[in-house]
Design an enzyme around this catalytic site. Structure first.
Site, short mmCIF file in Angstrom:
data_model
loop_
_atom_site.label_atom_id
_atom_site.label_comp_id
_atom_site.label_asym_id
_atom_site.label_seq_id
_atom_site.Cartn_x
_atom_site.Cartn_y
_atom_site.Cartn_z
N PHE A 244 0.81 -1.22 0.00
CA PHE A 244 0.00 0.00 0.00
C PHE A 244 0.85 1.27 0.00
O PHE A 244 0.36 2.34 -0.36
CB PHE A 244 -0.96 0.00 1.21
CG PHE A 244 -0.36 0.56 2.47
CD1 PHE A 244 0.47 -0.21 3.26
CD2 PHE A 244 -0.63 1.87 2.86
CE1 PHE A 244 1.04 0.31 4.42
CE2 PHE A 244 -0.07 2.40 4.02
CZ PHE A 244 0.77 1.62 4.80
N LYS A 245 2.12 1.17 0.39
CA LYS A 245 2.95 2.37 0.46
C LYS A 245 3.11 3.05 -0.90
O LYS A 245 3.37 4.24 -0.97
CB LYS A 245 4.31 2.03 1.07
CG LYS A 245 4.19 1.67 2.54
CD LYS A 245 5.53 1.51 3.21
CE LYS A 245 5.40 1.33 4.71
NZ LYS A 245 4.84 0.01 5.08
N ASP A 246 2.92 2.29 -1.98
CA ASP A 246 2.99 2.89 -3.32
C ASP A 246 1.96 4.00 -3.51
O ASP A 246 2.22 4.95 -4.24
CB ASP A 246 2.74 1.82 -4.39
CG ASP A 246 3.90 0.85 -4.55
OD1 ASP A 246 5.06 1.27 -4.37
OD2 ASP A 246 3.64 -0.32 -4.88
#
Ligand SMILES: *Cc1c(COP(=O)(O)O)cnc(C)c1O
Length: 453
Positions: free
Chosen positions: A107-109
């Site tokens: 999810f950090k993208d």
């Protein structure tokens, strides 16, 4: 929109002035002076990029090219679908929210892809250069590198512990061939990498001369970018704004779930934010007891991206709990590693803890019941989310990584390796580019001096 420090020091700042900063000068974290109001009716039918622009323009109101940047960031090419964050319904009222379809499968993208484009824009406008220095045990470093690969005016120096990441994670980082990306494989463990980064940053003259920056999870732009998908998930799981939804969030540094808290403060009808910890349960303990006690060290678990001993974004939430009294926040966070806020209600949050055995059992039961494979971090969220589920309230479980990233644990749970998403079937076979280096700040400084932007 102006930003103030959680420790009460300094002048209020515009967004563009805090974009490249980590901590405020007084050691606090930046937060908006006040939370803006959401337009729930108007936002419901927007596409992801339009919704992102509507939300982010409230926080980033001095970025004239924001709309162009947002639309260039949230595309089907980068995130695999026009939905960007698709909602998968397991059964009526129970959903898996796909936040991990970006280039590094976590999810950090969602936040870092935007941050990379914002950085490039500001650096170009101000004709500045930046050298990002970081340490990673896996997810953050790769998401940062994929966000900044090939960008002008910025180089990345990422320290990782040699031989300690999964083969997949290693290949993901080390196969990048862009000359502005520098992978430094440190002969040591993750703590050695972090110590070296700290030592380099302690040399103020060096930091200034080589314009050293960071992309850590306390960056406000990352939080703001994550606020967007809480709205998206809510709209996908409901039909009217009269409904409430609960979100289950696998948590480490409190960045993801804090974004949910901000969305609720803007008016999103979130019933409960359900915080899931792994064996590193400092946050679960806080929400159960009101006591915050930093651990000596994180223990290594099979949901490694949640292995923290203290939660770096937590101070932002405490600032609001203490009615935005910066001097009290400063006292709490400078005077020790523990404090007791048990007398203050912690409304709208519940929490729980998940262990290796829980993770395996949850991966198995979700697979058996619905034919869906979830990663170990997502499993922590699902485990705690189901334990806190209420009848009649839709439960949205955030998927923070794809199972392909953590094949070992999936094999342990299900007996076979997870499917690889298209495009990374042969990742480990690609040529790798990295430099082996001693855990020594002077050696890292010499390397940066030669390769700086
Ligand atoms: C970073 C990360 C988390 C923890 O998120 P925080 O914002 O630090 O709470 C959870 N799962 C995965 C897969 C991550 O990469």
């Amino acid at each position: 929109m102006k930003y103030v420090s959680t420790r009460g020091g300094g002048e209020a700042q515009a967004f563009s002035a805090i974009l490249l900063e980590g901590l405020a000068a007084d050691g606090g974290l930046y937060v908006p002076e006040a939370f803006p109001k959401a337009d729930l009716q108007g936002w419901r039918s927007l596409s992801y990029p339009d919704l992102a622009f509507a939300v982010l323009s409230l926080f980033m109101d001095d970025m004239p090219d924001l709309e162009v940047i947002v639309k260039r960031t949230y595309t089907k090419e980068v995130f695999g679908s026009d939905d960007i964050t698709p909602l998968k319904t397991l059964e009526p009222g129970l959903h898996i929210f796909g936040l991990s379809n970006g280039p590094t499968l976590a999810f950090k993208d969602v936040a870092l892809q935007l941050l990379g484009n914002l950085f490039e824009s500001v650096l170009q406008k101000e004709n500045r250069k930046l050298n990002i220095l970081g340490a990673t045990s896996g997810d953050t470093g790769s998401a940062a590198e994929y966000a900044l690969r090939g960008k002008k005016n910025v180089n990345v120096f990422m320290l990782s512990p040699q031989g300690r990441m999964s083969a997949f994670q290693r290949a993901q980082m080390y196969s990048l061939q862009e000359p502005n990306i520098h992978n430094l494989a440190v002969k040591g463990v993750f703590d050695d990498c972090q110590d070296v980064v700290k030592q380099v940053n302690a040399d103020a003259a060096f930091r200034e001369r080589y314009r050293i920056g960071a992309v850590n999870s306390i960056n406000w732009a990352r939080v703001a970018a994550q606020v967007v998908y809480y709205f998206k998930g809510y709209f996908a799981a409901t039909r009217t704004v009269a409904e409430q939804v609960s979100f289950a969030v696998p948590s480490g540094n409190f960045g993801n779930i804090y974004a949910g808290y901000v969305a609720r403060a803007m008016g999103l009808p979130i019933r409960r934010l359900i915080l899931a910890s792994n064996e590193n349960d400092v946050l679960d303990e806080f929400f159960r007891t009101g006591k915050y006690e930093v651990r000596k060290a994180a223990v290594a678990t099979s949901s490694p991206s949640m292995d923290i001993s203290r939660a770096s974004n937590f101070e932002r939430y405490v600032f609001d709990l203490l009615e935005r009294d910066g001097s009290r926040v400063k006292k709490l966070f400078t005077s020790g590693q523990e404090f007791d806020l048990s007398l203050i209600p912690r409304q709208g949050f519940v929490s729980g803890r998940s262990t290796h055995a829980d993770r395996l059992a949850t991966i198995r039961s979700i697979h058996a019941k619905y034919g869906v494979t979830i990663d170990p971090h997502t499993a922590d969220g699902v485990k705690v989310g189901l334990a806190q589920r209420e009848q009649g309230v839709p439960l949205v479980c955030l998927e923070t990584a794809l199972p392909a990233k953590f094949a070992g644990t999936i094999r342990e749970a299900l007996g076979s390796a997870p499917a690889r998403p298209r495009g990374c079937e042969d990742l480990e076979a690609l040529p790798q580019r990295f430099e082996v280096i001693k855990p020594d700040a002077e050696a890292v400084k010499r390397y940066i001096a030669v390769h700086a932007a």
